[in-house]
Motif scaffolding. Structure first.
Motif, PDB file in Angstrom:
ATOM      1  N   ARG A  17       0.831  -1.220   0.000  1.00  0.00           N
ATOM      2  CA  ARG A  17       0.000   0.000   0.000  1.00  0.00           C
ATOM      3  C   ARG A  17       0.857   1.258   0.000  1.00  0.00           C
ATOM      4  NH1 ARG A  17      -2.832  -3.659   4.321  1.00  0.00           N
ATOM      5  NH2 ARG A  17      -0.615  -4.160   4.364  1.00  0.00           N
ATOM      6  N   LEU A  18       2.018   1.173   0.620  1.00  0.00           N
ATOM      7  CA  LEU A  18       2.918   2.323   0.621  1.00  0.00           C
ATOM      8  C   LEU A  18       3.499   2.544  -0.783  1.00  0.00           C
ATOM      9  CD1 LEU A  18       4.534   4.518   2.082  1.00  0.00           C
ATOM     10  CD2 LEU A  18       6.201   2.762   2.722  1.00  0.00           C
ATOM     11  N   VAL A  19       3.891   1.442  -1.423  1.00  0.00           N
ATOM     12  CA  VAL A  19       4.427   1.548  -2.787  1.00  0.00           C
ATOM     13  C   VAL A  19       3.344   2.098  -3.723  1.00  0.00           C
ATOM     14  CG1 VAL A  19       5.375   0.237  -4.732  1.00  0.00           C
ATOM     15  CG2 VAL A  19       6.116  -0.293  -2.391  1.00  0.00           C
ATOM     16  N   ALA A  20       2.099   1.640  -3.535  1.00  0.00           N
ATOM     17  CA  ALA A  20       0.988   2.138  -4.363  1.00  0.00           C
ATOM     18  C   ALA A  20       0.774   3.632  -4.121  1.00  0.00           C
ATOM     19  CB  ALA A  20      -0.294   1.358  -4.051  1.00  0.00           C
ATOM     20  N   VAL A  32       3.285  10.073  -7.766  1.00  0.00           N
ATOM     21  CA  VAL A  32       3.935  10.367  -9.051  1.00  0.00           C
ATOM     22  C   VAL A  32       2.877  10.533 -10.143  1.00  0.00           C
ATOM     23  CG1 VAL A  32       5.460   9.447 -10.847  1.00  0.00           C
ATOM     24  CG2 VAL A  32       6.090   9.210  -8.413  1.00  0.00           C
ATOM     25  N   ASP A  33       1.929   9.571 -10.209  1.00  0.00           N
ATOM     26  CA  ASP A  33       0.897   9.609 -11.260  1.00  0.00           C
ATOM     27  C   ASP A  33       0.062  10.882 -11.194  1.00  0.00           C
ATOM     28  OD1 ASP A  33       1.752   7.162 -12.113  1.00  0.00           O
ATOM     29  OD2 ASP A  33       0.137   6.010 -11.160  1.00  0.00           O
ATOM     30  N   GLU A  34      -0.179  11.361  -9.989  1.00  0.00           N
ATOM     31  CA  GLU A  34      -1.022  12.550  -9.831  1.00  0.00           C
ATOM     32  C   GLU A  34      -0.234  13.856  -9.923  1.00  0.00           C
ATOM     33  OE1 GLU A  34      -4.357  12.508  -9.728  1.00  0.00           O
ATOM     34  OE2 GLU A  34      -4.241  10.337  -9.985  1.00  0.00           O
ATOM     35  N   GLY A  35       1.031  13.727 -10.281  1.00  0.00           N
ATOM     36  CA  GLY A  35       1.802  14.936 -10.564  1.00  0.00           C
ATOM     37  C   GLY A  35       2.385  15.661  -9.368  1.00  0.00           C
ATOM     38  N   PHE A  36       2.477  14.954  -8.204  1.00  0.00           N
ATOM     39  CA  PHE A  36       3.026  15.625  -7.037  1.00  0.00           C
ATOM     40  C   PHE A  36       4.500  15.290  -6.774  1.00  0.00           C
ATOM     41  CE2 PHE A  36      -1.519  16.070  -6.162  1.00  0.00           C
ATOM     42  CZ  PHE A  36      -1.563  17.442  -5.924  1.00  0.00           C
ATOM     43  N   ALA A  37       5.074  14.471  -7.626  1.00  0.00           N
ATOM     44  CA  ALA A  37       6.513  14.189  -7.510  1.00  0.00           C
ATOM     45  C   ALA A  37       7.021  13.716  -8.856  1.00  0.00           C
ATOM     46  CB  ALA A  37       6.777  13.128  -6.444  1.00  0.00           C
ATOM     47  N   ASP A  38       8.302  13.901  -9.064  1.00  0.00           N
ATOM     48  CA  ASP A  38       8.949  13.410 -10.261  1.00  0.00           C
ATOM     49  C   ASP A  38       8.980  11.879 -10.218  1.00  0.00           C
ATOM     50  OD1 ASP A  38      10.686  14.936 -12.383  1.00  0.00           O
ATOM     51  OD2 ASP A  38      11.668  12.997 -11.985  1.00  0.00           O
ATOM     52  N   ARG A  97       9.976   7.188  -7.218  1.00  0.00           N
ATOM     53  CA  ARG A  97       9.759   5.738  -7.115  1.00  0.00           C
ATOM     54  C   ARG A  97      11.080   4.976  -7.224  1.00  0.00           C
ATOM     55  NH1 ARG A  97       9.738   1.489  -6.283  1.00  0.00           N
ATOM     56  NH2 ARG A  97       8.294  -0.221  -6.688  1.00  0.00           N
ATOM     57  N   GLY A  98      11.986   5.503  -8.039  1.00  0.00           N
ATOM     58  CA  GLY A  98      13.273   4.836  -8.251  1.00  0.00           C
ATOM     59  C   GLY A  98      14.186   4.891  -7.036  1.00  0.00           C
ATOM     60  N   PHE A  99      13.897   5.779  -6.112  1.00  0.00           N
ATOM     61  CA  PHE A  99      14.740   5.889  -4.910  1.00  0.00           C
ATOM     62  C   PHE A  99      14.427   4.789  -3.898  1.00  0.00           C
ATOM     63  CE2 PHE A  99      14.733  10.703  -5.749  1.00  0.00           C
ATOM     64  CZ  PHE A  99      15.799  10.589  -6.619  1.00  0.00           C
ATOM     65  N   VAL A 100      13.329   4.066  -4.121  1.00  0.00           N
ATOM     66  CA  VAL A 100      12.911   3.047  -3.155  1.00  0.00           C
ATOM     67  C   VAL A 100      13.057   1.663  -3.776  1.00  0.00           C
ATOM     68  CG1 VAL A 100      11.025   2.218  -1.695  1.00  0.00           C
ATOM     69  CG2 VAL A 100      11.215   4.655  -2.224  1.00  0.00           C
ATOM     70  N   GLU A 101      13.812   0.808  -3.123  1.00  0.00           N
ATOM     71  CA  GLU A 101      13.915  -0.575  -3.587  1.00  0.00           C
ATOM     72  C   GLU A 101      13.039  -1.432  -2.678  1.00  0.00           C
ATOM     73  OE1 GLU A 101      18.037  -1.560  -5.232  1.00  0.00           O
ATOM     74  OE2 GLU A 101      18.426   0.063  -3.832  1.00  0.00           O
ATOM     75  N   VAL A 102      12.459  -2.469  -3.267  1.00  0.00           N
ATOM     76  CA  VAL A 102      11.530  -3.309  -2.513  1.00  0.00           C
ATOM     77  C   VAL A 102      12.037  -4.747  -2.545  1.00  0.00           C
ATOM     78  CG1 VAL A 102       9.131  -4.080  -2.286  1.00  0.00           C
ATOM     79  CG2 VAL A 102       9.624  -1.796  -3.192  1.00  0.00           C
ATOM     80  N   ALA A 103      12.166  -5.345  -1.369  1.00  0.00           N
ATOM     81  CA  ALA A 103      12.604  -6.742  -1.266  1.00  0.00           C
ATOM     82  C   ALA A 103      11.528  -7.528  -0.532  1.00  0.00           C
ATOM     83  CB  ALA A 103      13.921  -6.818  -0.507  1.00  0.00           C
ATOM     84  N   SER A 104      11.086  -8.628  -1.135  1.00  0.00           N
ATOM     85  CA  SER A 104      10.002  -9.408  -0.524  1.00  0.00           C
ATOM     86  C   SER A 104      10.499 -10.336   0.568  1.00  0.00           C
ATOM     87  CB  SER A 104       9.295 -10.246  -1.583  1.00  0.00           C
ATOM     88  OG  SER A 104       8.734  -9.400  -2.543  1.00  0.00           O
ATOM     89  N   THR A 105      11.740 -10.716   0.478  1.00  0.00           N
ATOM     90  CA  THR A 105      12.305 -11.658   1.458  1.00  0.00           C
ATOM     91  C   THR A 105      13.639 -11.118   1.983  1.00  0.00           C
ATOM     92  OG1 THR A 105      13.578 -12.833  -0.221  1.00  0.00           O
ATOM     93  CG2 THR A 105      11.328 -13.632   0.198  1.00  0.00           C
TER      94      THR A 105
END
Ligand code: AMP
Length: 188
Positions: free
Chosen positions: A145-148, A154-160, A164-172
């Motif tokens: 939900r945080l990633v969404a 970004v989609d709504e135009g409030f950030a470049d 999203r690229g500054f955050v990496e996501v690891a499931s395990t």
């Protein structure tokens, strides 16, 4: 020369959460950091996931660096047997000392405090104040939900889109280890 090559700041819940997978992942993270010779930097509490990570790192022989403000010493059960135990006067000093002493930031499941810490380092990254890896440990999809939300910002135009690229996501924890290894190899 010290065995510790890199320090990893871990932000995580002061509670264990509702699923056994959360403390399990926290313990696995602590053991993984120690196995790699990476120092744990965290909020010095002995409660919730914070305590789980720290105890696991200690049991595996890892170095631990904790920072806690005076007013949380009893509430979060200040863990005084860490390799380094720092007491600050304020929350802001705590965050500063933790961040200054880390080469990467990992966010395990947590609540408002973990989110505060995450958004601070993310926005500092956005402002070009640092280039440290920021990794979400997405145990059982907790951070989906945080990633969404970040995608929506970004989609709504409030950030470049770079946000999203500054955050990496690891499931395990295995994936987290791989992301950190890659990040340290790239940055030296
Ligand atoms: P939580 O994720 O809410 O369980 O909090 C995790 C950790 O973040 C705890 O050690 C809190 O004391 C800490 N925390 C909460 N708010 C802040 C803040 N504004 N600055 C620094 N640490 C905080």
């Amino acid at each position: 020369m010290s065995r510790t090559r890199h320090s990893v700041c871990v932000y995580c819940g002061s509670r264990v959460g509702a699923r056994p997978a959360y403390p399990e992942a926290a313990r696995a993270t602590g053991s993984m950091l120690a196995a790699n010779g990476w120092r744990l930097v965290y909020g010095a509490g002995d409660v919730g996931l914070m305590g789980e990570v720290a105890r696991a790192a200690q049991s595996a022989g890892g170095e631990t660096f904790g920072v806690i403000p005076t007013h949380l010493l009893s509430l979060e059960v200040g863990k005084r047997d860490l390799s380094t135990f720092v007491v600050t006067e304020t929350m802001h000093e705590r965050k500063k000392v933790m961040f200054m002493n880390a080469d990467a930031v990992v966010v395990l499941p947590g609540g408002g405090g973990s989110l505060d810490e995450f958004f601070e380092v993310l926005t500092w990254r956005q402002l070009g104040l640092h280039a440290k890896p920021i990794v979400l440990l997405n145990t059982q999809g907790y951070w989906d939900r945080l990633v969404a939300l970040i995608d929506a910002i970004v989609d709504e135009g409030f950030a470049d889109a770079s946000l999203r690229g500054f955050v990496e996501v690891a499931s395990t924890v295995e994936a987290l280890e791989a992301v950190l290894r890659r990040g340290f190899a790239t940055r030296g």
